[in-house]
Design a protein around this motif. Structure first.
Motif, PDB file in Angstrom:
ATOM      1  N   MET A  74       0.165   8.257  -0.041  1.00  0.00           N
ATOM      2  CA  MET A  74      -1.262   8.569   0.081  1.00  0.00           C
ATOM      3  C   MET A  74      -1.918   7.801   1.225  1.00  0.00           C
ATOM      4  O   MET A  74      -2.901   8.261   1.811  1.00  0.00           O
ATOM      5  N   TYR A  75      -1.414   6.576   1.502  1.00  0.00           N
ATOM      6  CA  TYR A  75      -1.985   5.766   2.585  1.00  0.00           C
ATOM      7  C   TYR A  75      -0.922   5.460   3.638  1.00  0.00           C
ATOM      8  O   TYR A  75       0.228   5.212   3.282  1.00  0.00           O
ATOM      9  N   GLU A  96       0.808  -1.228   0.000  1.00  0.00           N
ATOM     10  CA  GLU A  96       0.000   0.000   0.000  1.00  0.00           C
ATOM     11  C   GLU A  96       0.844   1.282   0.000  1.00  0.00           C
ATOM     12  O   GLU A  96       0.302   2.365   0.178  1.00  0.00           O
ATOM     13  N   GLN A 146       2.851   2.480  -2.457  1.00  0.00           N
ATOM     14  CA  GLN A 146       3.361   2.995  -3.733  1.00  0.00           C
ATOM     15  C   GLN A 146       2.730   4.309  -4.194  1.00  0.00           C
ATOM     16  O   GLN A 146       3.392   5.109  -4.847  1.00  0.00           O
ATOM     17  N   LEU A 147       1.455   4.522  -3.867  1.00  0.00           N
ATOM     18  CA  LEU A 147       0.807   5.732  -4.370  1.00  0.00           C
ATOM     19  C   LEU A 147       1.339   6.948  -3.616  1.00  0.00           C
ATOM     20  O   LEU A 147       1.216   7.050  -2.393  1.00  0.00           O
ATOM     21  N   LYS A 148       1.906   7.880  -4.393  1.00  0.00           N
ATOM     22  CA  LYS A 148       2.473   9.086  -3.789  1.00  0.00           C
ATOM     23  C   LYS A 148       2.060  10.311  -4.584  1.00  0.00           C
ATOM     24  O   LYS A 148       1.854  10.232  -5.798  1.00  0.00           O
ATOM     25  N   TYR A 149       1.944  11.405  -3.891  1.00  0.00           N
ATOM     26  CA  TYR A 149       1.727  12.685  -4.551  1.00  0.00           C
ATOM     27  C   TYR A 149       2.664  13.684  -3.888  1.00  0.00           C
ATOM     28  O   TYR A 149       2.737  13.732  -2.660  1.00  0.00           O
ATOM     29  N   GLN A 150       3.368  14.412  -4.708  1.00  0.00           N
ATOM     30  CA  GLN A 150       4.411  15.320  -4.229  1.00  0.00           C
ATOM     31  C   GLN A 150       5.392  14.576  -3.309  1.00  0.00           C
ATOM     32  O   GLN A 150       5.843  15.094  -2.287  1.00  0.00           O
ATOM     33  N   GLY A 151       5.659  13.333  -3.697  1.00  0.00           N
ATOM     34  CA  GLY A 151       6.638  12.518  -2.979  1.00  0.00           C
ATOM     35  C   GLY A 151       6.167  11.977  -1.640  1.00  0.00           C
ATOM     36  O   GLY A 151       6.943  11.338  -0.930  1.00  0.00           O
ATOM     37  N   VAL A 173      -5.840  16.343  -0.346  1.00  0.00           N
ATOM     38  CA  VAL A 173      -5.798  16.115  -1.794  1.00  0.00           C
ATOM     39  C   VAL A 173      -7.048  15.356  -2.228  1.00  0.00           C
ATOM     40  O   VAL A 173      -7.728  15.731  -3.189  1.00  0.00           O
TER      41      VAL A 173
END
Lengths: 227, 214
Positions: free
Chosen positions: B171-172, B161, B163-168, B197
């Motif tokens: 997310m979880y 869980e 792997q999802l990133k925003y601005q490095g 976000v």
């Protein structure tokens, strides 16, 4: 979602009458904001024959890059043709500096990948994994185009497509759970935000092991790179 | 004031029904047919299982139910609020959904649960659903893993869980949440950063159910 200001953005090679609205953010933003306009266009286009609609799109494109003045090539699927390492650009009408740029640097075809965290080998659902090296940037001014939402452009597998070659129909839905589940070193962020630059790796699950990779969040025409 | 009278040996205290609440077993337990140490055997439960407490009786007895098993145990030291190896999932990890296959090796699965004070949002990608803080509840399934399998499973899911990133920024993250039945499990939830976000960019799923997101 509220939009305080609509930003008219032109993609070199994009139909001039098709404004992209960097509203609402997230892809959803883009999809709902821009998608709203695109949908309207698409519905209008349905009244015409496919050939007529394509001709209209192709006849109404920006023919040169606003920044470099170079000729822009568009295929029959309304995708602006780029070489690997060459940037696709969105430019606000009347300006020369792009608001958004995206570049596919390389594409590697894989038969399998490692299930992230679990270590097992998994295979693609659509036929081939494509490990894509991608970079993108979004101008800080994009944030002015939205009010409550976050201005961003998506960079995940759901906004990419592939085809067997230029002018060929584009297949989407490369965002399978298999591609999501792959261990990817230096994975790209899911989107690029206003004022940001992103570079990283992205896994797609594609039916073709060679052809054209397409970045097209609205499914109405984007950029394409051969691989 | 009447004098305190001890229950005579062998007397079965009356059982009083209570509003159901969830707990986890702290050890392997023997269930009894009545709230008495001398009552007959009614079954057994492994350590780490989720149970529903349905009734109480004097002496610290509670009537619990877990799947097809039910019976009496002493509540103190045998039940706990949080499952150390319990994971609540609400999206593609749910039964029959696209990523369910990674949830193998559990010793128990509880369907149709709800995580309290949360909300569900979806971003543009069909597979991405995010749990945020909220005023309602979100449908979940609770998976319980043994002491042997649990730590390894949590480590694997943490990686899966991440792997999802925003601005490095991820997310979880794995966080402990309270379910509407009062029990607590781990789940993968937005951070303060990613919640902003998601809430500003995503679509709110009013049903709170990944399977009814339309």
């Amino acid at each position: 979602m509220k939009t305080s200001q609509k930003s008219a953005i032109e993609r070199p090679g994009r139909p001039r009458n098709q404004k992209v609205l960097l509203a609402g953010a997230t892809v959803l933003a883009l999809t709902l904001g821009a998608g709203g306009l695109v949908l309207a266009n698409s519905l209008g286009a349905q009244a015409e024959s496919t050939t007529k609609a394509s001709q209209k799109q192709l006849a109404d494109v920006a023919r040169t890059d606003a920044q470099t003045g170079e000729k822009v090539y568009v295929d029959a699927q309304a995708q602006v043709i780029k070489s690997l390492g060459e940037a696709g650009k969105l430019t606000v009408e009347g300006q020369k500096k792009p608001s958004f740029e995206i570049t596919v640097h390389s594409v590697k075809t894989l038969d399998s990948c490692t299930l992230r965290g679990f270590g097992e080998k998994i295979t693609p659902e659509n036929g081939h994994f494509l490990l894509v090296d991608v970079s993108a940037s979004l101008a800080a001014s994009a944030a002015n185009a939205v009010e409550e939402e976050i201005a961003l452009m998506p960079l995940d597998a759901s906004v990419f497509g592939v085809s067997t070659g230029e002018n060929q129909k584009v297949a989407y839905q490369l965002d399978t759970v298999a591609s999501y589940s792959c261990e990817v070193e230096n994975a790209a962020d899911i989107a690029v935000g206003a004022g940001d630059e992103v570079r990283g790796m992205l896994m797609l699950d594609a039916p073709y092991d060679s052809g054209q990779i397409v970045y097209d969040p609205e499914k109405t025409g984007g950029w394409t790179w051969g691989y | 004031m009447s004098p305190t009278v001890k229950n005579p040996q062998g007397l079965i205290p009356p059982t009083v029904t209570v509003a159901d609440y969830g707990r986890f077993t702290t050890k392997s337990l023997t269930l009894l047919k009545q709230p008495s140490a001398k009552a007959g055997w009614a079954g057994s439960l492994k350590k780490g299982m989720k149970v529903t407490v349905q009734a109480k009786a004097d002496g610290g007895w509670v009537k619990i139910k877990s799947g097809s098993k039910s019976g009496y145990i002493k509540e103190k030291d045998n039940l706990r609020l949080a499952g150390p190896h319990s994971v609540a999932v609400y999206g593609t990890l749910r039964t029959g959904q696209s990523a369910y296959n990674v949830m193998g090796g559990f010793q128990q699965k509880e369907m149709n649960q709800r995580i309290s004070k949360t909300a569900l949002y979806q971003l543009w990608n069909r597979n991405w659903t995010f749990l945020t803080n909220g005023s309602k509840s979100v449908v979940t399934e609770q998976f319980q893993y043994s002491d042997q399998a649990g730590p390894s499973m949590l480590k694997k899911l943490d990686r899966y869980e991440s792997q999802l990133k925003y601005q490095g920024r991820v997310m979880y993250t794995r966080q402990k949440v309270r379910l509407t039945d009062g029990s607590q499990s781990w789940t993968y939830k937005t951070t303060l950063f990613s919640e902003k976000v998601v809430k500003r960019s995503g679509r709110y799923i009013s049903s709170g159910d990944f399977l009814k997101r339309s």
